[in-house]
Structures are given as C-alpha cells and as structure tokens.
Design a protein around this motif. Structure first.
Motif, PDB file in Angstrom:
ATOM      1  N   VAL A  50       4.975  20.286  -3.536  1.00 39.32           N
ATOM      2  CA  VAL A  50       4.134  19.382  -3.461  1.00 39.32           C
ATOM      3  C   VAL A  50       4.315  18.166  -4.072  1.00 39.32           C
ATOM      4  O   VAL A  50       5.046  17.822  -4.974  1.00 39.32           O
ATOM      5  N   VAL A  51       3.996  17.130  -2.947  1.00 42.01           N
ATOM      6  CA  VAL A  51       4.269  15.573  -3.754  1.00 42.01           C
ATOM      7  C   VAL A  51       3.138  14.784  -3.536  1.00 42.01           C
ATOM      8  O   VAL A  51       2.161  14.813  -3.122  1.00 42.01           O
ATOM      9  N   ARG A  52       3.129  14.128  -4.970  1.00 45.71           N
ATOM     10  CA  ARG A  52       1.802  13.357  -5.094  1.00 45.71           C
ATOM     11  C   ARG A  52       2.205  11.680  -4.849  1.00 45.71           C
ATOM     12  O   ARG A  52       3.401  11.398  -5.237  1.00 45.71           O
ATOM     13  N   VAL A  53       1.531  11.391  -3.837  1.00 43.17           N
ATOM     14  CA  VAL A  53       1.395   9.964  -3.526  1.00 43.17           C
ATOM     15  C   VAL A  53       0.594   8.889  -4.283  1.00 43.17           C
ATOM     16  O   VAL A  53      -0.607   9.284  -4.261  1.00 43.17           O
ATOM     17  N   PHE A  54       1.104   7.950  -4.847  1.00 43.31           N
ATOM     18  CA  PHE A  54       0.486   6.652  -5.581  1.00 43.31           C
ATOM     19  C   PHE A  54       0.361   5.542  -4.662  1.00 43.31           C
ATOM     20  O   PHE A  54       1.372   5.260  -4.019  1.00 43.31           O
ATOM     21  N   LEU A  55      -0.745   4.868  -4.849  1.00 41.13           N
ATOM     22  CA  LEU A  55      -0.945   3.567  -4.422  1.00 41.13           C
ATOM     23  C   LEU A  55      -0.727   2.675  -5.594  1.00 41.13           C
ATOM     24  O   LEU A  55      -1.118   2.658  -6.619  1.00 41.13           O
ATOM     25  N   ALA A  56       0.385   1.780  -5.261  1.00 43.11           N
ATOM     26  CA  ALA A  56       0.643   0.717  -6.353  1.00 43.11           C
ATOM     27  C   ALA A  56       0.418  -0.670  -5.907  1.00 43.11           C
ATOM     28  O   ALA A  56       0.611  -1.022  -5.080  1.00 43.11           O
ATOM     29  N   ARG A  57      -0.267  -1.518  -6.720  1.00 42.53           N
ATOM     30  CA  ARG A  57      -0.664  -3.087  -6.431  1.00 42.53           C
ATOM     31  C   ARG A  57      -0.456  -3.589  -7.462  1.00 42.53           C
ATOM     32  O   ARG A  57       0.069  -3.224  -8.765  1.00 42.53           O
ATOM     33  N   GLY A  58      -0.432  -5.161  -7.362  1.00 42.26           N
ATOM     34  CA  GLY A  58      -0.024  -5.921  -8.367  1.00 42.26           C
ATOM     35  C   GLY A  58       1.666  -5.836  -8.412  1.00 42.26           C
ATOM     36  O   GLY A  58       2.172  -5.957  -9.612  1.00 42.26           O
ATOM     37  N   VAL A  59       2.164  -5.986  -7.268  1.00 43.52           N
ATOM     38  CA  VAL A  59       3.810  -5.772  -7.444  1.00 43.52           C
ATOM     39  C   VAL A  59       4.703  -6.972  -7.371  1.00 43.52           C
ATOM     40  O   VAL A  59       4.050  -8.187  -7.115  1.00 43.52           O
ATOM     41  N   SER A  60       5.626  -6.525  -8.331  1.00 41.07           N
ATOM     42  CA  SER A  60       6.488  -7.694  -8.904  1.00 41.07           C
ATOM     43  C   SER A  60       8.034  -7.113  -8.876  1.00 41.07           C
ATOM     44  O   SER A  60       8.132  -6.060  -8.651  1.00 41.07           O
TER      45      SER A  60
END
Length: 217
Positions: free
Chosen positions: A134-144
């Motif tokens: 099983v793969v958990r997918v994250f949403l990441a924002r405020g990228v640098s």
C-alpha cells in the motif's frame, strides 16, 4: 411522524464468513519483498491457497509549487523495461520512521525539494489480489529548493525531474502517459482537492492498511 427503524441486532457484516488462515509457508524472502503461501478457509468449508507478496510499503509525494506545477520524475522501472513518469516516492525502509517523515526524505533525495505543509491525499493498495503493498500519497505545498545529492551507481543516478502544470499531469494520467498507480491516484486526488470537490486528511492520519509483516521479519 413515522418512527425510525431500530438497529438490527445482527448486521450482515456480523454474519459473513471469516477467512481464517490455517497454515502459512514462506517461499521466498528478498531485500524488499517476501512471498508466502497461505491456506485459507473458504465459505464452503474447504481451503484454498493464496499466494501473498509481502512489501515494505511506500510513500509518494505530489509537490505543488505556488504556480500550480507538480514535480514528476522520469525513472527506469525494470519490470516494465522502460522509463516512466511518476511522483517522487520511496520505500518505508527506515525503522520506526513516520510515513510523512519518509515522504519528506524521499522528496529531498529525489528532487532536492522541501515543503512547508503536508496533508494525506490517498492510500493506494497496489494490487490487493496478491500483494499487501500500500502506498500513501501526500500533497506537499510551500515548496522550496534545498538541493539534491545525486547517488552513485543505482537507478536514481539516471533519474530526471521536471515540473508540469497539474492540469497537464491530469491529462497525462488520463491519456495513459502516466501509468504508475499511486501517481495516477495522487494526481487525480490533488485535482479533486484543489477544485473543492474533496478534502484531504491530516498528514498524521492513522494508516490502517500500512504493511507490517515484511518489516517484522
């Protein structure tokens, strides 16, 4: 006004068959997977063999910048025999590492990016007919950009990353140009979240189906 129906004492789920494992045999154990054969009791009373590929589990990241662009990587995948576009991802191969921390580590290792905010998009069972992956997918924002150290000698040495508008990533997924299951799911889930059609979950949301058996070996 009519009365509400009372809750039945026995629900359908209470009466359903229990698929008990009466025997289990290890067939193979490798670096990231194992194969076992379970004897499982069927509803008719007999048993059937179910082969199970055990997996460490993994995380993937849809890193979205302020311009609405998502970073994809182009990586060689030997079972398919070609390079494919997918989200940055990696195995849960560090003992006791929280999934969101593993995702942060993989994003930096594969793309040289960091992010300020993290939420859970989807949990994807790769192929539950034969594997517990099983793969958990994250949403990441405020990228640098924090810089990437290129590994020496493995497949990731050849890895290339590129930014695409999220709308283009959606098109690629629906056109069959992105075929990695967790990537397709994550891209479409991010589109749903950003359009207001759905809400993400907190990054630390309990993960009921996280694989554990291979890691415990």
């Amino acid at each position: 006004m009519s009365e509400l129906a009372s809750e039945p004492s026995n629900t359908a789920s209470d009466q359903r068959h229990v698929f008990e494992v009466v025997d289990s045999k290890d067939i193979y154990q490798g670096r990231v997977i194992a194969l076992r054969a379970d004897s499982v009791v069927m509803p008719g009373g007999g048993t059937a063999t179910r082969e199970v590929v055990e997996h460490l589990g993994a995380v993937a990241v849809l890193a979205l910048d302020d311009d609405g662009q998502v970073t994809l990587i182009h990586q060689y995948r030997h079972p398919l025999g070609r390079r494919i576009w997918e989200l940055p991802a990696g195995l849960l191969d560090v003992v006791d590492e929280e999934p969101v921390v593993a995702a942060q580590r993989e994003l930096a290792e594969e793309t040289g990016l960091a992010a300020e905010s993290w939420v859970t998009l989807v949990d994807v069972a790769a192929s539950p007919g034969f594997t517990d992956e099983v793969v958990r997918v994250f949403l990441a924002r405020g990228v640098s950009d924090v810089g990437r150290e290129v590994p020496d000698g493995d497949e990731e040495t050849d890895l290339v990353s590129k930014k695409f508008p999220l709308s283009e990533a959606v098109r690629m997924a629906l056109a069959g140009e992105i075929v990695n299951g967790a990537s397709v799911s994550g891209i479409l889930a991010a589109h749903a979240v950003l359009s207001g059609a759905a809400e993400p979950r907190p990054a630390e949301t309990p993960w009921i189906d996280r694989p554990t058996r291979f890691a415990a070996r």
